[in-house]
Design a protein around this motif. Sequence first.
Motif, short mmCIF file in Angstrom:
data_model
loop_
_atom_site.label_atom_id
_atom_site.label_comp_id
_atom_site.label_asym_id
_atom_site.label_seq_id
_atom_site.Cartn_x
_atom_site.Cartn_y
_atom_site.Cartn_z
N PHE A 147 0.76 -1.24 -0.01
CA PHE A 147 0.04 0.15 0.08
C PHE A 147 0.77 1.18 0.17
N LEU A 148 1.84 1.18 0.85
CA LEU A 148 2.87 2.44 0.69
C LEU A 148 3.47 2.65 -0.62
N THR A 149 3.94 1.42 -1.34
CA THR A 149 4.39 1.45 -2.58
C THR A 149 3.36 2.24 -3.66
N TYR A 150 2.06 1.63 -3.43
CA TYR A 150 0.80 2.25 -4.24
C TYR A 150 0.73 3.68 -3.89
N LEU A 151 0.88 4.32 -2.74
CA LEU A 151 0.76 5.73 -2.48
C LEU A 151 1.89 6.48 -3.13
N ALA A 152 3.10 5.77 -3.30
CA ALA A 152 4.10 6.22 -3.76
C ALA A 152 3.99 6.69 -5.26
N THR A 153 3.32 5.79 -5.80
CA THR A 153 2.85 6.02 -7.30
C THR A 153 1.89 7.11 -7.66
N LYS A 154 1.10 7.29 -6.58
CA LYS A 154 0.34 8.52 -6.51
C LYS A 154 0.73 9.58 -6.14
N MET A 155 1.89 9.97 -6.07
CA MET A 155 2.67 11.15 -5.56
C MET A 155 3.70 11.48 -6.32
N PRO A 156 3.70 11.59 -7.69
CA PRO A 156 4.88 11.82 -8.67
C PRO A 156 5.42 13.16 -8.57
N ASP A 157 4.81 14.08 -7.92
CA ASP A 157 5.25 15.48 -7.72
C ASP A 157 5.68 15.72 -6.15
N ARG A 158 5.52 14.63 -5.34
CA ARG A 158 5.95 14.86 -4.01
C ARG A 158 7.45 13.91 -3.77
N THR A 159 8.41 14.56 -2.91
CA THR A 159 9.58 13.87 -2.63
C THR A 159 9.27 12.98 -1.53
N GLU A 201 6.87 13.65 1.99
CA GLU A 201 6.43 12.44 2.73
C GLU A 201 7.48 11.45 3.45
N LEU A 202 7.17 11.00 4.38
CA LEU A 202 8.02 10.22 5.24
C LEU A 202 7.43 8.75 5.40
N PHE A 203 8.04 7.84 4.72
CA PHE A 203 7.69 6.29 4.81
C PHE A 203 8.73 5.44 5.73
N LEU A 204 7.88 5.04 6.76
CA LEU A 204 8.55 4.03 7.79
C LEU A 204 8.08 2.69 7.68
N ASP A 205 8.26 1.84 7.00
CA ASP A 205 7.90 0.49 7.18
C ASP A 205 8.33 -0.41 8.21
N GLU A 206 7.71 -1.30 8.62
CA GLU A 206 8.04 -1.77 10.10
C GLU A 206 8.35 -0.88 11.09
N GLY A 207 7.31 0.13 11.49
CA GLY A 207 7.80 1.05 12.38
C GLY A 207 8.29 0.93 13.57
N TYR A 208 7.83 -0.52 13.90
CA TYR A 208 8.39 -0.75 15.48
C TYR A 208 9.97 -0.68 15.59
N ASN A 248 13.57 0.48 -0.06
CA ASN A 248 13.63 0.69 -1.34
C ASN A 248 12.48 0.61 -2.21
N ILE A 249 11.96 1.91 -2.70
CA ILE A 249 11.00 1.88 -3.90
C ILE A 249 11.49 2.58 -5.17
N ASN A 250 11.53 1.81 -6.11
CA ASN A 250 11.98 2.07 -7.66
C ASN A 250 11.39 3.14 -8.25
N LEU A 251 11.29 4.31 -7.73
CA LEU A 251 10.69 5.55 -8.17
C LEU A 251 11.64 6.68 -8.13
N PRO A 252 11.43 7.60 -9.15
CA PRO A 252 12.36 8.64 -9.17
C PRO A 252 12.45 9.74 -8.16
N ASN A 253 11.18 9.95 -7.52
CA ASN A 253 11.00 10.49 -6.45
C ASN A 253 10.96 10.23 -5.07
N VAL A 254 11.66 9.01 -4.98
CA VAL A 254 11.75 8.23 -3.46
C VAL A 254 13.40 8.46 -3.30
N LYS A 255 13.68 9.00 -2.21
CA LYS A 255 14.82 9.10 -1.64
C LYS A 255 15.04 8.01 -0.41
#
Length: 223
Positions: free
Chosen positions: A16-28, A56-63, A34-41
């Motif tokens: 779902f986080l990866t899906y969200l990333a594809t919907k945010m092409p104009d957001r860093t 946008e801050l993505f924290l997978d396995e936040g614990y 790792n998400i293989n998209l140009p806007n992801v650092k």
Amino acid sequence: MLTVIIGNLGSGKTLFLTYLATKMPDRTIYSNFNINLPNVKSLKADKLLNVPDDIELFLDEGYTWLESRVSSSQFNRYLTYLLYQSRKRSNNFYITLQDFSTMDKRFRRQTDLLIIAQKSALAFKYLFIDYTSFKTYKYKLPFHEAQKLFSLYDTTEVIESKDKARLDYNILKQNPKALLKTVEKIAAKIKNDINGKITHAKVKIALLEHGHDTVWELSLIHI
């Protein structure tokens, strides 16, 4: 805004986080996986000190970053500060967890949107609980659509705890032979970066440059 996604292993949280990333092409996006998209650092714990505004801050396995049992740690307090400042800085947090209770209670209290992920035979299903409007709604991501996202991330990627090096060190201290082998490997890696007299400062810098926690410093000084 803080969005928390919870669900069992394989329920589609990282998807779902990866899906969200594809919907945010104009957001860093700064992500700890790792998400293989140009806007992801790439986001490492030390980079949190310098994260810019309006991201946008993505924290997978936040614990692994927000363990509730160490909520008094300086790192957790700093993350809490970032969360409290997020609205002023136009930053949004997205965190995945298997168990909501494992996250620092200060973050649980600040959750704006809780998403419960569940996998069925034909789709990934998501129940949204909006704490700001007290409304719930559902979303379904069909499996054939989800498959298109699988190439953008690694479902087997392990999210290491920010304290893993210290945990490893504390465990290895109970086994001196294993500790010595580990220290020798690290020493061999940083050997060429230390010229002349070995000092704490030189060892610390070399460790950091090679991505190691300075918890190993004292052991390296003594071998």
